[in-house]
Design a protein around this motif. Sequence first.
Motif, PDB file in Angstrom:
ATOM      1  N   GLY A  71     -26.423   0.467  -4.954  1.00 19.51           N
ATOM      2  CA  GLY A  71     -25.984   2.061  -5.051  1.00 19.51           C
ATOM      3  C   GLY A  71     -27.158   2.861  -4.879  1.00 19.51           C
ATOM      4  N   ALA A  87     -21.862   4.742  -7.104  1.00 15.21           N
ATOM      5  CA  ALA A  87     -21.382   3.424  -6.614  1.00 15.21           C
ATOM      6  C   ALA A  87     -20.511   2.630  -7.352  1.00 15.21           C
ATOM      7  N   ALA A 143     -20.874  -0.299  -1.657  1.00 12.95           N
ATOM      8  CA  ALA A 143     -22.147   0.211  -2.797  1.00 12.95           C
ATOM      9  C   ALA A 143     -23.005   1.053  -2.240  1.00 12.95           C
TER      10      ALA A 143
END
Length: 180
Positions: free
Chosen positions: A81, A121, A148
């Motif tokens: 993320g 994420a 993600a």
Amino acid sequence: MAPLRACIAEVLRASHHLADGNQQQARYFRNRLLIASAFSGLFAVLIAVAQWLLPQVNVITSPADWHGTAWVPLVTVMLFGAVGALFTAIPAIAKIPTDFGPFNLPLQQALLKIVFGPLVAVIGQAVLGSGVLTVAVPTTWPATFLSAVVFGAGQQAVTRYVDQRAGKILDVGTDGASVN
């Protein structure tokens, strides 16, 4: 001569007052960005620690082939993320001036994006895994990584206001308008 001198002094006072106000706005905004970044980072760490301390509670759905502890996929999703958020931070990073000053808003913008990306994420993965949406849950590592990254980049929708506000503050120095 005295009226000209008084007029020049008044212009200088007004421009000094305007510059002080703009610098104060930049300083306050920078401080708010740093506080938001610190809270986002702290919250991400708290989520990871909670997952580590409560292994029976899964914050996100782990890939099907994972048989280890639940905190490893969570931290991996956070890392990817952050990578996705880094992609959206590139414009802010490109605006970081080479002469580092105390009101370096692009640096704080990029930091907020990179720290906020892992949270988005995790939230995105948690929403997918909860079954709230009727979309496929990633069941492999590559699908988990890709989603993600996409969710991390999705923080751009949340931090767009920050970018607009920083742009207004930074543009004040070039066009002379006041920030409101």
